[in-house]
Motif scaffolding. Structure first.
Motif, short mmCIF file in Angstrom:
data_model
loop_
_atom_site.label_atom_id
_atom_site.label_comp_id
_atom_site.label_asym_id
_atom_site.label_seq_id
_atom_site.Cartn_x
_atom_site.Cartn_y
_atom_site.Cartn_z
N MET A 1 0.83 -1.21 0.00
CA MET A 1 0.00 0.00 0.00
C MET A 1 0.87 1.26 0.00
O MET A 1 0.61 2.21 -0.73
CB MET A 1 -0.91 -0.01 1.23
N ALA A 2 1.91 1.27 0.82
CA ALA A 2 2.80 2.43 0.88
C ALA A 2 3.48 2.65 -0.46
O ALA A 2 3.62 3.78 -0.92
CB ALA A 2 3.84 2.22 1.99
N SER A 3 3.90 1.55 -1.09
CA SER A 3 4.55 1.67 -2.40
C SER A 3 3.59 2.24 -3.44
O SER A 3 3.96 3.09 -4.26
CB SER A 3 5.05 0.30 -2.84
N THR A 4 2.32 1.80 -3.38
CA THR A 4 1.32 2.30 -4.32
C THR A 4 1.07 3.79 -4.11
O THR A 4 0.99 4.57 -5.07
CB THR A 4 0.00 1.55 -4.15
N ASN A 5 0.96 4.22 -2.84
CA ASN A 5 0.74 5.63 -2.53
C ASN A 5 1.88 6.51 -3.04
O ASN A 5 1.66 7.61 -3.55
CB ASN A 5 0.55 5.83 -1.04
N GLN A 6 3.10 6.01 -2.85
CA GLN A 6 4.26 6.76 -3.32
C GLN A 6 4.24 6.92 -4.83
O GLN A 6 4.59 7.95 -5.39
CB GLN A 6 5.55 6.08 -2.87
N GLY A 7 3.82 5.83 -5.52
CA GLY A 7 3.74 5.89 -6.98
C GLY A 7 2.71 6.90 -7.46
O GLY A 7 2.94 7.67 -8.39
N VAL A 8 1.54 6.90 -6.79
CA VAL A 8 0.49 7.85 -7.14
C VAL A 8 0.95 9.28 -6.88
O VAL A 8 0.72 10.19 -7.69
CB VAL A 8 -0.80 7.55 -6.35
N LEU A 9 1.61 9.48 -5.73
CA LEU A 9 2.11 10.82 -5.39
C LEU A 9 3.12 11.30 -6.42
O LEU A 9 3.10 12.48 -6.83
CB LEU A 9 2.73 10.79 -4.00
N ALA A 10 3.99 10.42 -6.87
CA ALA A 10 5.00 10.79 -7.87
C ALA A 10 4.33 11.22 -9.18
O ALA A 10 4.75 12.18 -9.83
CB ALA A 10 5.95 9.63 -8.11
N ILE A 11 3.26 10.49 -9.55
CA ILE A 11 2.54 10.83 -10.78
C ILE A 11 1.88 12.21 -10.65
O ILE A 11 1.93 13.03 -11.58
CB ILE A 11 1.48 9.75 -11.09
N VAL A 12 1.27 12.47 -9.48
CA VAL A 12 0.62 13.76 -9.25
C VAL A 12 1.63 14.90 -9.30
O VAL A 12 1.39 15.95 -9.92
CB VAL A 12 -0.12 13.76 -7.89
N VAL A 13 2.77 14.71 -8.66
CA VAL A 13 3.81 15.74 -8.65
C VAL A 13 4.32 16.00 -10.06
O VAL A 13 4.50 17.15 -10.48
CB VAL A 13 4.98 15.32 -7.73
N GLU A 14 4.53 14.93 -10.81
CA GLU A 14 5.00 15.08 -12.19
C GLU A 14 3.99 15.84 -13.05
O GLU A 14 4.35 16.70 -13.85
CB GLU A 14 5.27 13.70 -12.79
N GLN A 15 2.69 15.52 -12.84
CA GLN A 15 1.65 16.20 -13.60
C GLN A 15 1.59 17.68 -13.25
O GLN A 15 1.43 18.54 -14.12
CB GLN A 15 0.29 15.55 -13.31
N GLU A 16 1.73 18.01 -11.96
CA GLU A 16 1.73 19.42 -11.55
C GLU A 16 2.91 20.17 -12.15
O GLU A 16 2.78 21.33 -12.55
CB GLU A 16 1.76 19.51 -10.03
N GLU A 17 4.07 19.51 -12.21
CA GLU A 17 5.24 20.15 -12.80
C GLU A 17 5.02 20.42 -14.30
O GLU A 17 5.38 21.48 -14.81
CB GLU A 17 6.47 19.27 -12.60
N ARG A 18 4.40 19.45 -14.99
CA ARG A 18 4.11 19.65 -16.40
C ARG A 18 3.11 20.78 -16.61
O ARG A 18 3.25 21.59 -17.53
CB ARG A 18 3.56 18.35 -17.00
N ASP A 19 2.09 20.83 -15.74
CA ASP A 19 1.09 21.91 -15.84
C ASP A 19 1.75 23.27 -15.64
O ASP A 19 1.42 24.24 -16.35
CB ASP A 19 -0.01 21.70 -14.81
N GLU A 20 2.67 23.37 -14.68
CA GLU A 20 3.34 24.64 -14.43
C GLU A 20 4.23 25.02 -15.60
O GLU A 20 4.30 26.20 -15.98
CB GLU A 20 4.17 24.54 -13.14
#
Length: 259
Positions: free
Chosen positions: A1-20
Motif C-alpha cells: 500500500m505504501a509503495s502504491t501511494n508513493q507511486g500515485v504521489l509521484a505521478i501527481v507531482v509530475e503532472q503538476e510540474e508539467r502543468d506549471e
C-alpha cells in the motif's frame, strides 16, 4: 500500500510540474504576442510618452484596444487609438486592420479630416462586419499644436498647467456606423508642461456610468498631473479600476510636452 501511494504521489507531482511548465510557456507566448502587437513607443525630443494596456480576459492576451505612435516625415507625431468591437483575437485583427489603414493613408499625405472616412471606405467592403471607434491625433513638438479627428471615440483629456483638466470636444462617427468620419478637426495649442491623455472606454466605464467615469478621470488627472507619465498611467488605471462592475479591455496613452 505504501509503495502504491508513493507511486500515485509521484505521478501527481509530475503532472503538476508539467502543468506549471505549460502555464509558463503560455505566459511567455502571451507576452511575446503583446509585444508584437504593441510596438515600443518612439523616443521623441521634447515629448514624454507612456502606455498602459490590460485585457478584459485573463486567458486572452489581446483584444480590440490598440494604439499606434509614429513620427511622420514632417516631424509631427502621429497618434492613433482604436477600440474594435468584441474581445480576443477576432477584435485584435479588426483593430490591426484599422491601425494599418489609418497609418498608410496618413503617410500617403491624406488630410487629417479625411482619414477616418477614407479608412472606412477601404475596409468596410472587405470586412462588412467590422465595427470600431478610432481617434487620430497629430502633434507638432516644435510648436505645441495638437490636432485631433475622431470616429465615435472618447475625447482626449488635456491638463494644462494652472487649469482644470478638460476634454477636447471633437465629434465623428466610427467604422461600422452610418456616414463614418470626423465632423471636424479640433485644434489646441498646448502650453509647455501640458499633459494629454488618449484612452479607450474600458478606462472610464468600469462602474457602468460613463459620465461619472469621465468626471473622475478628469479629477484624478488633475490631482496626479505632476507624476512622470509612466507612473501616472499606472496610478490612474489602478484608482479608476478599484471597483470594476463592467470589465473591458483598457488602454491609456499619456503624452506630456516638455519643450
Amino acid at each position: 500500500m505504501a509503495s502504491t501511494n508513493q507511486g500515485v504521489l509521484a505521478i501527481v507531482v509530475e503532472q503538476e510540474e508539467r502543468d506549471e511548465q505549460l502555464r509558463r510557456a503560455h505566459r511567455t507566448i502571451f507576452r511575446e504576442l503583446e509585444d508584437a502587437l504593441r510596438p515600443p513607443i518612439p523616443q521623441v525630443e521634447q515629448v514624454r510618452l507612456a502606455v498602459y494596456y490590460s485585457s478584459a480576459e485573463d486567458d486572452a492576451p489581446t483584444g480590440g484596444d490598440l494604439y499606434d505612435v509614429v513620427v511622420m516625415p514632417s516631424g509631427e507625431l502621429h497618434i492613433v487609438v482604436v477600440d474594435a468591437a468584441g474581445h480576443g483575437v477576432a477584435s485584435t485583427r479588426a483593430a490591426l486592420n484599422i491601425i494599418h489603414a489609418v497609418r498608410v493613408l496618413s503617410l500617403a499625405g491624406l488630410p487629417l479630416e479625411s482619414v477616418v472616412e477614407r479608412a472606412a471606405a477601404i475596409l468596410q467592403p472587405v470586412y462588412p462586419d467590422l465595427t470600431g471607434t478610432v481617434l487620430v491625433a497629430r502633434f507638432d513638438p516644435r510648436t505645441g499644436m495638437l490636432r485631433v479627428a475622431t470616429g465615435s471615440h472618447p475625447p482626449p483629456l488635456i491638463a494644462a498647467p494652472g487649469e482644470p483638466a478638460a476634454y477636447l470636444e471633437v465629434w465623428g462617427r466610427g467604422l461600422g456606423y452610418p456616414e463614418p468620419g470626423s465632423d471636424h478637426v479640433a485644434e489646441r495649442g498646448l502650453e509647455p508642461g501640458t499633459l494629454v491623455l488618449f484612452y479607450t472606454d474600458g478606462l472610464v466605464e468600469a462602474r457602468r456610468d460613463l459620465n461619472a467615469g469621465l468626471d473622475e478621470l478628469a479629477e484624478l488627472t488633475w490631482r496626479h498631473r505632476e507624476l512622470p507619465v509612466d507612473e501616472l498611467t499606472d496610478t490612474l488605471v489602478r484608482v479608476m479600476h478599484r471597483k470594476v462592475l463592467h470589465s473591458d479591455d483598457t488602454l491609456l496613452l499619456a503624452m506630456r510636452w516638455m519643450p
